[in-house]
Design an enzyme around this catalytic site. Structure first.
Site, PDB file in Angstrom:
ATOM      1  CD1 TRP A   1     -17.852  14.099   9.036  1.00 63.74           C
ATOM      2  CD2 TRP A   1     -19.053  12.339   8.351  1.00 63.74           C
ATOM      3  NE1 TRP A   1     -17.396  12.993   9.704  1.00 63.74           N
ATOM      4  CE2 TRP A   1     -18.114  11.904   9.313  1.00 63.74           C
ATOM      5  CE3 TRP A   1     -19.909  11.401   7.784  1.00 63.74           C
ATOM      6  CZ2 TRP A   1     -18.011  10.569   9.712  1.00 63.74           C
ATOM      7  CZ3 TRP A   1     -19.816  10.082   8.174  1.00 63.74           C
ATOM      8  CH2 TRP A   1     -18.868   9.676   9.133  1.00 63.74           C
TER       9      TRP A   1
ATOM     10  CD  GLU B   1      -5.364  -2.355   1.833  1.00 61.63           C
ATOM     11  OE1 GLU B   1      -5.680  -1.717   0.802  1.00 61.63           O
ATOM     12  OE2 GLU B   1      -4.771  -1.838   2.795  1.00 61.63           O
TER      13      GLU B   1
ATOM     14  CE  LYS C   1     -18.029  14.386  13.034  1.00 61.28           C
ATOM     15  NZ  LYS C   1     -17.741  13.350  14.004  1.00 61.28           N
TER      16      LYS C   1
ATOM     17  CB  THR D   1      -0.874   0.044   1.263  1.00 59.28           C
ATOM     18  OG1 THR D   1       0.000   0.087   2.399  1.00 59.28           O
ATOM     19  CG2 THR D   1      -1.763  -1.177   1.379  1.00 59.28           C
TER      20      THR D   1
HETATM   21  P1  AMP Z   1      -5.003   2.368  -3.189  1.00 57.13           P
HETATM   22  O1  AMP Z   1      -5.023   1.275  -2.197  1.00 57.13           O
HETATM   23  O2  AMP Z   1      -3.751   3.152  -3.214  1.00 57.13           O
HETATM   24  O3  AMP Z   1      -5.374   1.855  -4.538  1.00 57.13           O
HETATM   25  O4  AMP Z   1      -6.122   3.421  -2.769  1.00 57.13           O
HETATM   26  C1  AMP Z   1      -7.414   3.034  -2.438  1.00 57.13           C
HETATM   27  C2  AMP Z   1      -8.228   4.234  -2.076  1.00 57.13           C
HETATM   28  O5  AMP Z   1      -8.416   5.099  -3.183  1.00 57.13           O
HETATM   29  C3  AMP Z   1      -9.644   3.917  -1.632  1.00 57.13           C
HETATM   30  O6  AMP Z   1      -9.697   3.493  -0.298  1.00 57.13           O
HETATM   31  C4  AMP Z   1     -10.355   5.234  -1.867  1.00 57.13           C
HETATM   32  O7  AMP Z   1     -10.154   6.127  -0.795  1.00 57.13           O
HETATM   33  C5  AMP Z   1      -9.665   5.756  -3.099  1.00 57.13           C
HETATM   34  N1  AMP Z   1     -10.475   5.455  -4.283  1.00 57.13           N
HETATM   35  C6  AMP Z   1     -10.329   4.440  -5.144  1.00 57.13           C
HETATM   36  N2  AMP Z   1     -11.256   4.507  -6.124  1.00 57.13           N
HETATM   37  C7  AMP Z   1     -12.018   5.596  -5.864  1.00 57.13           C
HETATM   38  C8  AMP Z   1     -13.145   6.205  -6.494  1.00 57.13           C
HETATM   39  N3  AMP Z   1     -13.672   5.729  -7.609  1.00 57.13           N
HETATM   40  N4  AMP Z   1     -13.660   7.311  -5.912  1.00 57.13           N
HETATM   41  C9  AMP Z   1     -13.136   7.835  -4.791  1.00 57.13           C
HETATM   42  N5  AMP Z   1     -12.073   7.310  -4.158  1.00 57.13           N
HETATM   43  C10 AMP Z   1     -11.522   6.202  -4.681  1.00 57.13           C
END
Ligand code: AMP
Length: 540
Positions: A443, A330, A438, A185
């Site tokens: 929110w 994940e 907030k 990550t």
């Molecule tokens: P990563 O693990 O680096 O791929 O990031 C995952 C995170 O990206 C998710 O938990 C979201 O917060 C954000 N994310 C992924 N897809 C979207 C989407 N379509 N809209 C908004 N946030 C997203």
């Protein structure tokens, strides 16, 4: 009573075997680091992957060993995807955009024994591998005799390794739960954590990804993953394309608007996948060049929220349908896809856009719930927002090399995202829990505010952060990047927002910047933005 069906493990090698047997002629086109275009095919990828597996075996790679890559989307990286996992070792894709201390940590934590790298990343190798690691071999992804400047002594050339090996290799019959790949990550707080995918999870995820109401991948497609192969297996596209026999176009290191547009035209791409920042660059280029995309049928936007203005542009100006998708490292990553249902067909276009801007409905295999702070499940009424939890056969059950995980409870993975789910099952993300604003205990959705702002003419990008306020505790500050040549003012943006968001969501201040800080996976780094505006005093 057990069914009487054959036991055949779901293996990545079985995907490649299928591609070689049933659509070996389908093209795999790759732009290389050297600037050339290599035209290959699924048959050729399979043959070279077997040579590569022999080469890795000759280097002493054993089942379970981690083989790392620091590489762009190219045919060689694709061969590593299939050869490393296929032979029972673990493909560890490293994101080269991570800071050096994280690269070092990741190499150590993963315990990689071989590191394969593109010439671009040669200068990173010595500093990244400085700490003691079990690394035994470095392989430059180059022609024989063309080792990049700065590569450490003893570095081997990929093509020389392949040339020395036979084409015959028997892929082992592994347990389908065997680890196949590892991706860390991006670790915004603390060290990155390794997500360890299995053959079973990867095959099931790719299968689900190809379904018609999912990303709908087929043998009629020419698929261009601009999403990098160094993060979350390029969303599983390399496996899914091999499975269905889609032509695959790999863009190499040049991901600017002009290069991507050129590749789309040259290869007649039908299906694009990437994060919003990449599409921003492409759309800007197309606008400036005054050209339209004519071959693209679908654009998958994921990794961050797709602003409705971007969805509208692709659909109006370029005749492509946008599929907005949500997922995480994940979750392999695909969790939800936003597509219109038959009930939406008669809606006016603006309403349809609103549906498409949601993160979408879960695909089979992914279960979702939203819960309150106490962990109680919340209703799917489209209004109540809560913490998003997921579970399923391609959702991580824990992390590599870590005993405990504080993000797993009762068989659910706590995503850290906040959102609501409506009666039709559409997930709408409002925020990342770390980024919420907030105000007076309520929110304000940063995603909605940013989406609305990005619809304002002259605004290229917008990000909302909370700044301390004496009465409301926190109020929104909107940070805006103007489109090239635009003179859009704070008043223009405010007027635009007034009719689009409720009054108490309107930002207390709007600041203009040249660019927003973008992280290693293409997302706006809110933490960095908050640091930059720490101590900001709101007007009045
Ligand atoms: P990563 O693990 O680096 O791929 O990031 C995952 C995170 O990206 C998710 O938990 C979201 O917060 C954000 N994310 C992924 N897809 C979207 C989407 N379509 N809209 C908004 N946030 C997203």
């Amino acid at each position: 009573m057990l069914g009487r069906m054959m036991e055949m493990p779901l293996l990545i090698s079985s995907v490649l075997r299928h591609a070689e047997r049933w659509h070996p002629w389908v093209e795999v086109v790759s732009r290389t680091v050297e600037g050339t275009t290599v035209r290959s095919s699924w048959g050729e990828v399979a043959r070279r992957s077997r040579r590569l597996a022999n080469a890795l075996r000759s280097l002493g790679v054993q089942p379970g060993d981690r083989v790392a890559t620091l590489a762009w989307n190219t045919h060689r990286h694709l061969e590593l995807y299939f050869a490393v996992s296929g032979m029972g070792a673990v493909l560890h894709t490293i994101n080269p955009r991570l800071p050096l201390d994280q690269l070092r940590f990741i190499l150590q934590d993963a315990g990689d024994v071989v590191l394969c790298f593109d010439a671009t990343f040669a200068p990173l190798i010595t500093p990244a591998a400085a700490a003691p690691t079990p690394l035994r071999h470095l392989v430059a992804l180059t022609e024989a005799g063309a080792l990049p400047a700065g590569a450490p002594d003893g570095t081997l050339a990929y093509e020389a390794l392949l040339a020395a090996e036979p084409e015959a290799f028997e892929w082992p019959e592994l347990d389908e739960r065997t680890a196949s790949s590892l991706c860390y990550t991006s670790g915004t707080a603390g060290h990155p954590k390794g997500v360890l995918y299995s053959h079973r999870s990867s095959v099931l995820h790719s299968w689900a990804l190809a379904l018609p109401d999912s990303l709908s991948l087929s043998t009629r497609d020419v698929t261009l993953p601009v999403v990098p192969m160094f993060h979350v297996n390029a969303w599983g596209i390399p496996y899914a394309a091999a499975m269905v026999g889609s032509k695959l176009v790999l863009p190499g290191p040049r991901l600017d608007g002009a290069s991507v547009a050129d590749l789309i035209g040259a290869e007649r791409v039908t299906n694009l996948l990437g994060v919003p920042t990449v599409w921003m660059a492409l759309l800007q280029h197309l606008e400036q060049a005054g050209t339209r995309l004519t071959t693209v049928d679908r654009v998958v936007i994921g990794g961050a929220a797709a602003p409705p203005s971007m969805i509208a542009k692709f659909q109006h100006d370029h005749g492509a349908t946008v599929l907005h998708a949500w997922g995480m490292t994940e979750t392999s990553p695909l969790g939800t896809v936003s597509r219109l249902l038959p009930v939406h067909d008669a809606l006016p276009e603006a309403e349809q856009l609103r549906v498409q801007a949601r993160q979408g409905r879960p695909i089979f295999g992914v279960d979702l719930r939203i819960v309150d702070d106490a962990g109680t499940a919340l209703p799917h009424d489209g209004a109540t927002a809560g913490h998003l939890h997921v579970r399923g056969p391609w959702v991580a059950s824990g992390y590599f090399n870590r005993e405990a995980s504080d993000t797993h409870h009762d068989g659910w993975f706590e995503t850290g995202d906040i959102g609501s789910i409506d009666a039709l099952g559409y997930l709408t993300l409002t925020d990342r829990s770390k980024d919420v604003i907030k105000s007076g205990g309520e929110w304000i959705s940063t995603i909605e505010l940013e989406n609305a702002a990005m619809g304002c003419a002259g605004v290229r990008q917008a990000a909302a952060i909370g700044v301390p306020h004496p009465k409301w505790l926190e109020r929104p500050l909107l940070v805006v990047v103007r489109a090239e040549g635009s003179g859009v003012s704070a008043d223009d943006v405010r007027r635009h927002l007034e009719s689009r968001v409720v009054k108490w969501w309107l930002p207390d201040a709007i600041e203009f910047v040249e660019q927003l800080p973008i992280g290693p996976t293409g997302k706006v780094l809110k933490r960095v933005l908050r640091e930059r505006f720490a101590g900001y005093v709101l007007p009045g």
